[in-house]
Enzyme design. Structure first.
Site, PDB file in Angstrom:
ATOM      1  N   ARG A 104     -73.815   3.337 -60.764  1.00 41.14           N
ATOM      2  CA  ARG A 104     -72.718   4.293 -60.871  1.00 41.14           C
ATOM      3  C   ARG A 104     -72.167   4.269 -62.284  1.00 41.14           C
ATOM      4  NH1 ARG A 104     -71.467   6.978 -56.791  1.00 41.14           N
ATOM      5  NH2 ARG A 104     -72.404   6.416 -54.797  1.00 41.14           N
ATOM      6  N   LYS A 155     -76.785   9.407 -58.281  1.00 37.58           N
ATOM      7  CA  LYS A 155     -77.348  10.606 -57.666  1.00 37.58           C
ATOM      8  C   LYS A 155     -78.873  10.573 -57.763  1.00 37.58           C
ATOM      9  CE  LYS A 155     -73.181  13.404 -58.350  1.00 37.58           C
ATOM     10  NZ  LYS A 155     -72.353  12.548 -59.222  1.00 37.58           N
ATOM     11  N   GLU A 178     -66.295  -4.356 -76.637  1.00 35.98           N
ATOM     12  CA  GLU A 178     -65.685  -3.127 -77.137  1.00 35.98           C
ATOM     13  C   GLU A 178     -66.378  -2.678 -78.420  1.00 35.98           C
ATOM     14  OE1 GLU A 178     -61.038  -2.870 -75.805  1.00 35.98           O
ATOM     15  OE2 GLU A 178     -61.519  -3.981 -77.615  1.00 35.98           O
ATOM     16  N   TYR A 234     -67.685  -9.140 -72.775  1.00 36.03           N
ATOM     17  CA  TYR A 234     -66.773  -8.123 -73.316  1.00 36.03           C
ATOM     18  C   TYR A 234     -67.402  -7.582 -74.597  1.00 36.03           C
ATOM     19  CZ  TYR A 234     -62.020  -6.217 -72.964  1.00 36.03           C
ATOM     20  OH  TYR A 234     -60.929  -5.413 -72.748  1.00 36.03           O
ATOM     21  N   THR A 268     -73.964  11.992 -64.499  1.00 37.24           N
ATOM     22  CA  THR A 268     -73.872  10.667 -63.891  1.00 37.24           C
ATOM     23  C   THR A 268     -75.252  10.028 -63.945  1.00 37.24           C
ATOM     24  OG1 THR A 268     -74.329  11.621 -61.721  1.00 37.24           O
ATOM     25  CG2 THR A 268     -72.021  11.308 -62.307  1.00 37.24           C
ATOM     26  N   ASP A 273     -72.183  20.329 -67.257  1.00 39.58           N
ATOM     27  CA  ASP A 273     -71.935  19.197 -66.365  1.00 39.58           C
ATOM     28  C   ASP A 273     -73.129  19.129 -65.419  1.00 39.58           C
ATOM     29  OD1 ASP A 273     -71.105  17.310 -64.577  1.00 39.58           O
ATOM     30  OD2 ASP A 273     -69.126  18.170 -64.229  1.00 39.58           O
TER      31      ASP A 273
END
Length: 418
Positions: free
Chosen positions: A246, A240, A67, A65, A237, A211
């Protein structure tokens, strides 16, 4: 098989253990592996990740974790999480020539929404490609938070050419005075004119958000122009064509770095997925190699061969062809709409998507060559795919026989040599 790391620390990629503990899920995963091995993956938004990327995804960082950002985490024990995120950020900046990179977005959609959060206020006007012309859901769909938070005005495509109508774009910008202009599409096979978009944005005092989810992998390999010199923020992304895990990515100049980072965390996301960030770092490293440059150019060469083959078989290509990995085509000349054609092609072992056609006149087909190129296929195989593709759409075609041909072709080219 367990993938082992330096010091003998095992990854959590032990399929035999999964088979023993949860055979039901293992059976599903095995079925997906067989599906991928036995069909031709033509979905333009998909690719195969390398064994190194998969190893990072299955690493001990899956349990961490973290953050916050390197050096300012809300949890202890983040020294290695910090190290890998710094590696990913520096590699992304170097790869794309950006002043700043944020590698935490969980997806391309998360990246776009964070860009809006960084630059806009609720109710601001945004100019983006209309959904009926190939705009993404985050470009103002009423079912997406973008469409509920901002006032989107859609620009379109020239129905004769399938290209962005720049004159109409400029007229809309002058009329509506948007706070931001969004350049990007999920089904645009040509290179956008980033300089023209920049001129329009500057004329009305708007931010330019690009984008680049689809073309950024080609940009990394030098096979497409970069939006980075023109955009205020680039959203993308990491899968692709880029062939990573991902996830999402944001690129901007140093002057917007703090706003972009705060828009990702804490405004739109919580804890970063550190195993995915590690995998992004690996993918950025792979994309900086000569081998990836050759791959990216081969992706485009394959797309052009496939596009020419489909046109010769009678399909109508939007824009008349492609500059990228992506092809959009109307199967109507062969007697089918997009949805029916997709079903026939799936039965014949070819997996792809539908898309809107320029002008919103029905649905066509959207396909790409990134995955097939990762498998090592070249021009000869693309010509073969075009033949199988057209055969599947012709009346009386034997779908089972075509599926066997597709499976044979896929089986002869396993990704990364197997």
């Amino acid at each position: 098989m367990v993938i082992r790391f330096v010091g003998g620390i095992p990854a959590r990629a032990d399929f035999d253990a999964l088979l023993r503990q949860d055979p039901q899920v293992a059976e599903v995963l095995g079925g997906e592996a067989e599906r991928q091995r036995g069909t031709l993956q033509l979905i333009a938004a998909e690719n195969f990740t390398s064994p190194a990327v998969l190893a990072a995804l299955a690493s001990p960082l899956a349990d961490k974790y973290a953050e916050g950002y390197p050096g300012a985490r809300h949890h202890g024990g983040c020294e290695f999480a910090d190290a890998v995120e710094r590696i990913a950020v520096e590699r992304a900046k170097a790869l794309f020539g950006a002043g700043h990179a944020n590698v935490q977005p969980h997806s391309g959609s998360s990246a776009v929404l964070a860009a809006y959060a960084a630059l806009l206020r609720p109710g601001d006007t945004v100019l983006a490609l209309g959904l009926a012309s190939g705009g993404h859901l985050t470009h103002g769909s009423p079912g997406n938070s973008s469409g509920r938070s901002f006032r989107f005005v859609g620009y379109g495509l020239d129905p004769a050419t399938g290209l962005v109508d720049l004159a109409a774009l400029r007229a809309l910008a002058r009329e509506h005075r948007p706070k931001a202009v969004v350049c990007g599409s999920i089904a645009y096979p040509r290179h956008p004119d980033y300089a023209a978009f920049r001129e329009v944005a500057d004329e009305v005092g708007a931010y330019l958000i690009v984008d680049a989810a689809h073309p950024l992998g080609l940009v990394a390999g030098g096979a497409a122009p970069s939006p980075v010199p023109y955009a205020d923020v680039v959203c993308a992304t990491t899968h692709k064509v880029l062939r990573g895990p991902r996830g999402g990515l944001l690129l901007c100049g140093e002057e917007l770095a703090e706003r972009v980072d705060r828009a990702v965390f804490p405004y739109t996301q919580g804890g970063a997925q550190m195993h995915t960030i590690a995998a992004k770092a690996v993918a950025f490293g792979e994309a900086a190699t000569p081998a990836f440059t050759a791959y990216a150019h081969q992706v485009v060469a394959n797309a052009r061969v496939l596009a020419d083959g489909l046109a010769a078989e009678g399909l109508e290509l939007t824009t008349g062809g492609t500059d990228t990995h992506l092809i959009t085509a109307d199967p109507a000349p062969l007697g089918h709409d997009g949805r029916a054609a997709r079903g026939l092609l799936a039965a014949a072992g070819m997996v792809l998507d539908t898309c809107v056609l320029p002008g919103g006149d029905g649905r066509g087909l959207r396909l790409g060559t990134a995955a097939l190129t990762t498998q090592g296929m070249g021009g000869a195989e693309m010509a073969r795919v075009a033949t199988l593709f057209a055969a599947a759409l012709r009346e009386g075609a034997d779908g089972r026989a075509l599926r066997a041909h597709a499976a044979d072709l896929a089986g002869r080219f396993p990704p990364f040599g197997g």
